[in-house]
Design an enzyme around this catalytic site. Sequence first.
Site, PDB file in Angstrom:
ATOM      1  CB  CYS A   1      42.607  67.133  37.597  1.00 61.55           C
ATOM      2  SG  CYS A   1      42.708  66.836  35.813  1.00 61.55           S
TER       3      CYS A   1
ATOM      4  CB  CYS B   1      42.116  63.903  36.101  1.00 67.93           C
ATOM      5  SG  CYS B   1      43.483  64.832  35.391  1.00 67.93           S
ATOM      6  CG  ASP B   2      40.143  62.706  39.463  1.00 66.31           C
ATOM      7  OD1 ASP B   2      40.737  61.837  38.811  1.00 66.31           O
ATOM      8  OD2 ASP B   2      40.688  63.395  40.339  1.00 66.31           O
TER       9      ASP B   2
END
Length: 614
Positions: free
Chosen positions: A377, A380-381
């Site tokens: 992701c 996300c990261d």
Amino acid sequence: MPVIADFYSDGCGPCRMMAPIFKKLAKEKFDDAVFVKVDTNAQYQLAGRYSVRSIPTFIFFYDGKKVNEFSGAGEGQLRQFTDMVIGQAKDENVKLTKENLAAFYVKQGSEKTEEEIQGIINKCAGAKSGKYVEFCVGSSAYKLSRKLRKKYRTAPVMEPRFVKSTSDESDKKDDEASSDKKDSKRNRKTASGATDKPNLHLATMEELQEELERRYDEIRDAEADAEEDDDEFDEDAHAFKRGSFPQPVTVIGGGPAGLSAAIYAARSGLKPVVIAPPMGGQLLGKGVDVENYPGMFNVTGPEVVSSMRTQAIEFGTTFEADIVKKIDASGRPFKVYLNETEEPIETHSIIVATGAESNWLGIPGEYELRGGGVSSCAICDGAIFSGKEVIIVGGGDAAMEDALVLARTSKSVTVVHRRDEFRASKILAERVKQHPLISIRWDTIVKEIIGEDIDETKKIVSGAVLYNTATDQEETVPIDAVFVAIGHTPATGFLEGIVTYDPEHPGYLMTYEGSTRTSVDGIFAAGDVSDAVYRQAITSAGSGAAAALDAERWLSEMGLGNEEAELEAALMAELMAEPQSDESETYNAYADVGGARKKKKKKEEVEDESVLEL
């Protein structure tokens, strides 16, 4: 007090799932720990200092030191580690005084001189020889107490290091502070005034500014409180509550397909329940703007999902934030078993819209380094690796979108693809090729991900082994993170042995007659679980609407529906009906609940009364 820090990002699905859990835990443990949230996008330097390489990451601090951490959406781990650090804090909230230690040795018949007692206290407190200290505190005092208990089978009297102030004391302090403020205001009264409010027409510019800021603060505080109250109200108001009748429609999945199905079913009066963790499917993880969804422009994936949820709620959809474990289709109604609750949800029909899960490379180092620089992701990261060098593996639309997201913050992005051309749409592929910070490795695969230890418990990505299939050359490159975007597998494992799968596309559900019907009557498939070709948000939404229409028609054919509403309507109609005085034969449509059978009842002529059969 211990501190529990949640490192998160607004666009991260697991972060959104853990947010209400973290908030609830903070309320439960309000008196025992401090809970803080750290936005990794705004505080990327702080995230870098603590080597946060995946989100959400929870770090536990006590006495100014990091004592534990974990990454991922695990409520059990969060509660376990929180209880551990709070327990440690309570055990070590002690103070051993010189007087209590001396009294302990006297009681044990092993008297020591004052110099010896002072030496033990100094050693416990870490003080230099010759320095005078009154007591030893914290973990040192706790360890010394345990050693003495082990030796003498008893321990010296320990005093609490910190004592919580009682509510009466806090109220007294608040009252005193309030009284001081009131006295100050009274001193500024005019001779004729009898009110505590400031006399603004006599105030100075400084006093006017102070009063204006105070009123702005009150307004902001009131808005914040109202917003928090609204959030809590909404969470309870739209949660699913079991009733006496089976659900007409249960939707499994919270992405575009599931929410579209919920909207259509809700508008048909079927009051669907959506079972899904609050991640919102793949669309919630898109960091680039959604440009190919009609009517949506300059919006992100999370915004699209939020709008869909709001619309579904508006028409009466309820939500169950859980994961389906299995389905019992051996009888009617169906029984849907969840992960968090033992009691199943009974339902007449099911719309499966669970989407797909990320595929992984299956190479050495990939599993071990998840949370340490290996991720699926980018939104996300990605912000965690601001200013770092990263690799993205894949050649489809998802890989192109992730590469563009990473290029916003990373020092450089390398796209590794096993073929000599991308499978992605032309417009996305061209953007990636023309981006100055993105380089491409054609005909190349990642053979291994290399990591290095940063402490006893954590390992992070330090490099990757790349193999060129055209030149048969292998190369090890230094890298800080590897993002995998090689497609997804339908999340349909819980249906194995129940419905028929597509033999040409493993994992995908087989549908029949150009509809969303599966091999089991009453179970319908929508979105990526049955679409191995298009796999777009817009096509998923369309198939979700089709599944709701198919389910509504099937329920009508079977004589099923919203039985609770129909029973209420039948009772009300009978109660409101006036007695008939003639001998004519009448038909009560409401008596035919669900349409399973039709009854005709001939009312017998009576002189004064009519009998209702309920």
